[in-house]
Design a protein around this motif. Structure first.
Motif, short mmCIF file in Angstrom:
data_model
loop_
_atom_site.label_atom_id
_atom_site.label_comp_id
_atom_site.label_asym_id
_atom_site.label_seq_id
_atom_site.Cartn_x
_atom_site.Cartn_y
_atom_site.Cartn_z
N PRO A 255 -43.92 35.33 -36.18
CA PRO A 255 -44.09 36.45 -37.11
C PRO A 255 -43.13 36.39 -38.29
N PHE A 256 -42.25 35.40 -38.33
CA PHE A 256 -41.31 35.27 -39.44
C PHE A 256 -41.13 33.80 -39.76
N GLU A 257 -40.52 33.54 -40.91
CA GLU A 257 -40.22 32.16 -41.23
C GLU A 257 -38.80 31.84 -40.77
N LEU A 258 -38.60 30.65 -40.23
CA LEU A 258 -37.25 30.27 -39.81
C LEU A 258 -36.35 30.15 -41.03
N ALA A 261 -31.16 27.17 -41.86
CA ALA A 261 -30.21 26.72 -40.83
C ALA A 261 -30.91 26.56 -39.48
N GLN A 262 -31.83 27.46 -39.18
CA GLN A 262 -32.57 27.33 -37.92
C GLN A 262 -33.41 26.06 -37.92
N LYS A 263 -34.08 25.81 -39.07
CA LYS A 263 -34.93 24.62 -39.16
C LYS A 263 -34.10 23.36 -38.96
N VAL A 287 -23.94 36.15 -33.96
CA VAL A 287 -24.87 37.03 -33.26
C VAL A 287 -26.00 37.43 -34.20
N GLY A 288 -27.21 37.34 -33.71
CA GLY A 288 -28.37 37.71 -34.51
C GLY A 288 -28.88 36.61 -35.42
N SER A 289 -28.29 35.43 -35.35
CA SER A 289 -28.73 34.35 -36.24
C SER A 289 -30.04 33.73 -35.76
N GLY A 290 -30.50 34.10 -34.58
CA GLY A 290 -31.80 33.64 -34.12
C GLY A 290 -31.74 32.32 -33.37
N LYS A 291 -30.87 32.24 -32.40
CA LYS A 291 -30.75 31.00 -31.63
C LYS A 291 -31.90 30.85 -30.63
N THR A 292 -32.33 32.00 -30.08
CA THR A 292 -33.32 31.94 -29.00
C THR A 292 -34.60 31.24 -29.43
N VAL A 293 -35.08 31.59 -30.60
CA VAL A 293 -36.36 31.04 -31.02
C VAL A 293 -36.25 29.53 -31.23
N LEU A 433 -27.99 34.31 -41.59
CA LEU A 433 -28.75 35.30 -40.82
C LEU A 433 -30.14 35.40 -41.42
N PRO A 434 -31.14 35.81 -40.61
CA PRO A 434 -32.46 36.02 -41.18
C PRO A 434 -32.38 37.01 -42.34
N PRO A 435 -33.25 36.84 -43.33
CA PRO A 435 -33.17 37.72 -44.51
C PRO A 435 -33.44 39.17 -44.14
N GLY A 436 -32.93 40.06 -44.95
CA GLY A 436 -33.24 41.48 -44.78
C GLY A 436 -32.29 42.22 -43.86
N ARG A 437 -31.41 41.49 -43.20
CA ARG A 437 -30.43 42.17 -42.35
C ARG A 437 -29.42 42.90 -43.23
N LYS A 438 -29.17 44.16 -42.89
CA LYS A 438 -28.17 44.90 -43.66
C LYS A 438 -26.81 44.69 -42.99
N GLY A 569 -27.65 46.40 -35.43
CA GLY A 569 -27.97 45.72 -36.69
C GLY A 569 -28.83 44.49 -36.49
N ARG A 570 -29.67 44.51 -35.47
CA ARG A 570 -30.49 43.33 -35.20
C ARG A 570 -31.87 43.42 -35.85
N ASN A 571 -32.02 44.37 -36.74
CA ASN A 571 -33.27 44.43 -37.51
C ASN A 571 -32.98 45.06 -38.87
P1 ADP Z 1 -28.89 35.31 -31.26
O1 ADP Z 1 -28.67 34.15 -32.15
O2 ADP Z 1 -27.80 36.32 -31.37
O3 ADP Z 1 -29.21 34.93 -29.85
P2 ADP Z 1 -31.61 36.20 -31.26
O4 ADP Z 1 -32.17 34.88 -30.98
O5 ADP Z 1 -31.54 37.18 -30.14
O6 ADP Z 1 -30.15 36.05 -31.87
O7 ADP Z 1 -32.36 36.83 -32.50
C1 ADP Z 1 -32.10 38.12 -32.95
C2 ADP Z 1 -33.35 38.74 -33.51
O8 ADP Z 1 -33.71 38.10 -34.74
C3 ADP Z 1 -34.54 38.61 -32.59
O9 ADP Z 1 -35.20 39.83 -32.58
C4 ADP Z 1 -35.38 37.51 -33.25
O10 ADP Z 1 -36.75 37.68 -32.99
C5 ADP Z 1 -35.09 37.71 -34.71
N1 ADP Z 1 -35.21 36.50 -35.55
C6 ADP Z 1 -34.86 35.24 -35.19
N2 ADP Z 1 -35.06 34.39 -36.24
C7 ADP Z 1 -35.54 35.12 -37.25
C8 ADP Z 1 -35.96 34.82 -38.58
N3 ADP Z 1 -35.90 33.57 -39.08
N4 ADP Z 1 -36.40 35.82 -39.35
C9 ADP Z 1 -36.46 37.08 -38.87
N5 ADP Z 1 -36.09 37.45 -37.64
C10 ADP Z 1 -35.63 36.49 -36.82
#
Ligand code: ADP
Ligand code: MG
Length: 673
Positions: A255-258, A261-263, A287-293, A433-438, A569-571
């Protein structure tokens, strides 16, 4: 061996001292001898008035005269005396706490006083000096200053260690002869003796340098030997060729673009899979940088190749969260299962059976999976989340499987640690961090008036259907106290501060099932405020939580605070963090204000490192980073040199047959991380 003698049998001391020593991890002669001083000071005797250095500590030698006690107007007892130096000059002496030794002292006894000398209303005065009756380990020489923790003082340590120095000869020499020769190092016994009881400033520094080298050298050898063994095995049964097409498809489904740094990190992992040895990569991202995906995407590549994937989390709650995420991410054909302590025995057996036969593609669970003799058919990738809570032994189990290991952490890794403790892993950094995070608006709250405003603000947030994390520090490790802190705080918040709101609590000593239930209810918005200790997980996603209050925030390192703050602040919603300061302490307030200004974990960790040192940054106790005895991790030169030597020695002799003492040491069970 004598170095293994227990201190409680060897030392003449009180049980309070022994208890404290145990608490400091000092139970044997070896451990006490390896409790190194951080500094030395000179206590050269000053017998002449002209030699006195004003404004500094001096060791004055003279006759003590006219000792008397005085009561101050406020009723406190003072001790006063005059010290007559050898040249006849007289110095005023004042004690705010009267030393015991003075009780039996005759007038005009020869004494040595160690204390700060200043001018006071035109007279020269030494305040609150130590009193010694003869030249001993404390006066007339260079003396060691140790990290103190009452009743264990430097004075106590100096005396006890002096009595144990005959044991230094039993220290084995673990540094190879060629290093000692090339670096002109002291032998180990001499170095240990000199660091506690130096003959000169130079020799103390030489001892320190040599011991620091040994300390990092040993780590390098441990870490690199494991890496070389792994590479020597040079098998990669789970080699997967990088194929961009299906990866692109996966990316489209998100649902979002990586972020870039994630790519980049994903690409590095996918390239690792192509090598002729298993990957061993550490992914660091705030934290919140999106490691899980990223982990899921890498896992998908292994699954396409017909291999299994395990994702290990430090707690059940996090495992569940990853499980829910994985169910969303992977299609129906991929079978994902959750294996944690609270899965019923029957279901566990079924899962294990299906793992062995390869019917399950992804297993998500707590680190405990590894210890429960879970057998995979073909485990291709193990992802270890929040790796700082993961032991070496567990890593070793994974290595035995030849699986690729990708560890993930939110803790920043300074270059120095990358060179040492993490020296066997490749490192990727997700530095955006993913864009749009405040930015999380952060305020230090130190006075009553602001607390009132803050509580009003929080109430208003709850009115807007937002949720609140309320963190209280763990003051003591004991179970009772942990629960008590939380219970007390819970009572205060639920009954006095927010009587109209729904409040619940959570602490580390609750059963996993109870903890899960509370987290689940919080996630479902069934209550407004969660009061918890700091030990609970960092990665949990509660979308509506926008406020975090941290009590006694001065007790935490900035990095730790930053990680707590990462739970909100995770959204896209604006989030707020309030740092309560328990004690009135301006220095702490200033330190905490960096949290208001800075929002990068890396920046904050640097400030932490400067202000509080490595131990604080990593909260040694939990993190598994060794508490260095002597090594200075900012000394990159020594780190690099130790690393180069370790590589050289291991390249020559990986089994360390020629270096039995070193081998014994690195093979010993003494785990430090
Ligand atoms: P952490 O790196 O702290 O483990 P998470 O993997 O839990 O972070 O991701 C935090 C939140 O950001 C999740 O809800 C995830 O779906 C979302 N997220 C991850 N990558 C992106 C992205 N590129 N754009 C927007 N949201 C993202
Ligand atoms: Mg995470």
């Amino acid at each position: 061996m004598s170095l293994n003698f227990l201190l409680k049998n060897v030392l003449r001391t009180t049980s309070a001292h022994v208890k404290k020593l145990d608490g400091l991890g000092l139970s044997t002669v070896r451990e006490l001898l390896e409790y190194f001083p951080r500094k030395i000071e000179s206590t050269d005797l000053v017998g002449n008035f002209l030699e006195i250095r004003l404004g500094e500590k001096n060791t004055l030698s003279g006759k003590l005269c006219d000792f008397r006690k005085e009561k101050t107007p406020r009723g406190k007892m003072l001790g006063r005396a005059a010290l007559v130096l050898d040249d006849g000059a007289t110095i005023d002496v004042i004690w705010f706490q009267i030393p015991y030794i003075l009780r039996n002292l005759r007038d005009e006894s020869r004494v040595f006083l160690v204390g700060k000398v200043d001018r006071n209303f035109g007279k020269i005065q030494i305040s609150n000096p130590e009193v010694h009756l003869d030249k001993n380990v404390h006066v007339g020489r260079l003396r060691a200053i140790y990290p103190e923790s009452p009743p264990i003082t430097s004075k106590w340590l100096r005396e006890k260690i002096a009595g144990l120095l005959m044991f230094v000869k039993d220290f084995p020499e673990i540094l190879p002869e060629e290093i000692l020769a090339e670096k002109n190092f002291l032998k180990k016994p001499a170095a240990v003796k000199q660091i506690h009881h130096p003959d000169s400033g130079e020799i103390w520094y030489a001892a320190k340098k040599r011991l620091a080298f040994e300390e990092v050298f040993e780590i390098q050898v441990r870490v690199l030997r494991e890496k070389f063994f792994r590479e020597q095995a040079a098998k990669n049964p789970f080699r997967v060729k990088f194929d961009p097409e299906p990866v692109k498809k996966d990316l489209k489904k998100l649902p979002f673009e990586l972020t870039t740094a994630q790519k980049k990190t994903l690409f590095q992992i996918l390239k690792d899979f192509e090598l002729d040895r298993p990957a061993h990569r550490l992914v660091q991202g705030d934290v919140g940088s999106g490691k899980t995906v990223v982990a899921f995407l890498a896992g998908a590549a292994q699954i396409r190749a017909g291999n299994q994937v395990a994702i290990l989390a430090p707690t059940e709650i996090l495992a569940q969260q990853h499980f829910a995420g994985a169910l969303k991410f992977f299609d129906e054909e991929t079978r994902v299962e959750l294996l944690t302590g609270s899965v019923p025995a029957k279901k566990k057996e079924e899962i294990k059976k299906n793992l062995r036969t390869g019917q399950i593609q992804i297993l998500i669970g707590t680190h405990a999976i590894l210890t429960e003799n879970t057998v995979f058919k073909n485990l291709g990738l193990a992802v270890v989340d929040e790796q700082h809570r993961f032991g070496v032994r567990q890593r070793a189990i994974l290595a035995e499987n030849h699986a690729h290991v990708v560890a993930m952490t939110a803790t920043p890794i300074p270059r120095t640690l990358a060179l040492t403790v993490y020296g066997d892993q490749d490192i990727s950094v997700i530095d955006e961090l993913p864009p749009g995070r405040k930015k999380i608006i952060t305020r230090v709250v130190a006075d009553e008036k602001t607390i009132t405003l803050c509580n009003r603000f929080i109430d208003d947030q709850i009115e807007k259907k937002r949720q609140i994390f309320w963190v209280c520090p763990l003051i003591d490790e004991s179970d009772k106290i942990e629960a008590k802190n939380v219970h007390d705080e819970y009572d205060r918040i639920a009954q006095i501060v927010f009587p109209k709101r729904n409040v619940e609590f959570l602490h580390g000593k609750m059963k996993p099932k109870e903890k899960n239930a509370v987290m689940q209810r919080f996630k479902n918005r069934e209550f407004d405020i969660l009061v918890s200790t700091s030990v609970i997980e960092v990665g949990v996603d509660i979308p509506d939580a926008t406020v975090m209050v941290i009590e006694n925030s001065e007790r935490f390192g900035l990095s730790q605070l930053h990680q707590f703050r990462g739970r909100i602040g995770r959204n896209e919603m604006q989030s707020y963090c309030f740092l309560m300061v328990g004690k009135k302490d301006d220095a702490q307030k200033t330190r905490l204000q960096s949290m208001e200004k800075f929002h990068s974990g890396h920046k904050l960790s640097e400030i932490d490192l400067e202000l509080r040192g490595m131990g604080e940054l990593y909260g040694v106790r939990q993190s598994g980073i060794p508490d260095f005895k002597c090594a200075d991790l900012s000394d990159v030169e020594t780190l690099q040199s130790a690393r180069d030597w370790a590589v050289k020695i291991l390249k020559e002799d990986l089994s360390l047959e020629k270096f039995p003492a070193l081998r014994k040491k690195v093979d010993s069970d003494e785990t430090f991380f």
